[in-house]
Write an enzyme that holds these catalytic residues in place. Sequence first.
Site, PDB file in Angstrom:
ATOM      1  N   LYS A 271       0.793  -1.220   0.000  1.00  0.00           N
ATOM      2  CA  LYS A 271       0.000   0.000   0.000  1.00  0.00           C
ATOM      3  C   LYS A 271       0.830   1.276   0.000  1.00  0.00           C
ATOM      4  CE  LYS A 271      -3.991   0.218   1.068  1.00  0.00           C
ATOM      5  NZ  LYS A 271      -5.226   0.487   0.337  1.00  0.00           N
TER       6      LYS A 271
ATOM      7  N   GLU B  62      -6.669  12.765   1.697  1.00  0.00           N
ATOM      8  CA  GLU B  62      -7.853  12.313   2.446  1.00  0.00           C
ATOM      9  C   GLU B  62      -8.096  13.161   3.692  1.00  0.00           C
ATOM     10  OE1 GLU B  62      -8.028   7.741   2.630  1.00  0.00           O
ATOM     11  OE2 GLU B  62      -5.980   8.215   2.043  1.00  0.00           O
TER      12      GLU B  62
END
Length: 471
Positions: A282, A289
């Site tokens: 990841k 965000e």
Amino acid sequence: MKLWGGRFTEATDELVERYTSSIGFDQRLAEVDIRGSIAHARMLGRQGIIGADEAEQIIAGLEGLLADARAGRLAFRVEDEDIHMNVERLLHERIGPVAGKLHTGRSRNDQVALDMHLYMREACGQVVEDIRALQAALVEVAEAHPDVIIPGYTHLQRAQPVLLAHHLLAYFWMLERDAERFADAASRTDMMPLGAGALAGSTFPLDREQVMRELGFGRLYENSLDAVSDRDYLIEFLAASSILMMHLSRLAEELVLWTSEEFGFVELADAYCTGSSMMPQKKNPDVAELVRGKTGRVYGHLLGLLTVLKGLPLAYNKDLQEDKEGVFDTIDTLLPALRLFAGMIRTMRVRQERLREAFSRDFSNATDVADYLAAKGVPFREAHEVVGRLVLLAIERGTNLEGLSLADYRALSDRFEEDIFEHIRIERVVAARATRGGTAPAAVAQQLALAKERLANRLGDAHHTQATDGT
Ligand code: ARG
């Protein structure tokens, strides 16, 4: 002993003391509070309201405190309630009883209003400057990729291709309006409230214009009740901040989408991403965000302050102390967001290899097939219908409009010629939108030149550049 202790015979309940105290957050105002007091003391001396020598002692003491405040050396106490009484107590410790003359002709009500005006004037300047830096980053990336084409969307469905530069510059103009809004809010922050006293003015011959000039304000409040009650300038700041955060949040959402494997348009620099504690592969766009997420708290602060003021009678009410934390938190949310976005945009990698593939199974040149027929005199509605059927045919065959043969085209309209294939080439599709403000490279180059001109003219505008947040 409280500064206001004269009419009291019992000590303040400890919980009351903590509940009413604002020093925990208004210590950010220490510098502006002291600067305001210096201007006030100088005016008191010049007007003969206090002795010239007394004014000098007070100013010297305050200058010492100002140096200590800048060095972070002032020790505040909750018992002294707020920044104003803490500074007065510290001054007393430094210069003795003459410190007690500083508050002549002044109330904490006009004092706190002055402090917030001084503070917010600088904050607005800082926000405008940081907006400029983000605009500059957008311009830089747009300029470095003059002919990269990305899919343009409506309803998040492929619509028509656009230049990446065109898409990025859309945010430039949003930010341009934001900068205008903050400059406009700053013009109404530029008003000097001191001299209003608690609410009604002062019995002393105060020279308000002198204080105004010394502190560099352009205007005075013309009504003492308004001067101590007005928080419009803070609401305007929060409103401008909410719109700005909304813009950043939209850009954040696009970056989140664009960095996903499904889009794969850009890759953010490692420095602006974080990983997963479990999934080794990841690389998450956390900054984007979080900015998207923090937009909510800024909206909350706007609604919070509007609600504090709704139904509040004139003049000062303790409710007004609630104006500060939301505004400070907004500044602390906005400035890092702007700075992070500038860095994140500037360092992102455009995945040109992926973007070249992006159009292989797509119909974003369909409008141009219809325009082709319309230009040959076919009514647009009819052309639209023909192309709709071509799209359907291509979908059935698992191809796109480039994958059909001339015979396929001619089966639906004999106006199609061999040049239809050149006509729907993605570069030509983009270049054909040459209206002013359109996505053709020539139009975007013109837009970019305008944007750079704006930046060059405006960079000098943010004159209150002093950092207000310590970040
Ligand atoms: N700490 C107060 C505020 O932030 C300052 C003004 C207090 N005035 C008063 N009368 N209690 O609003």
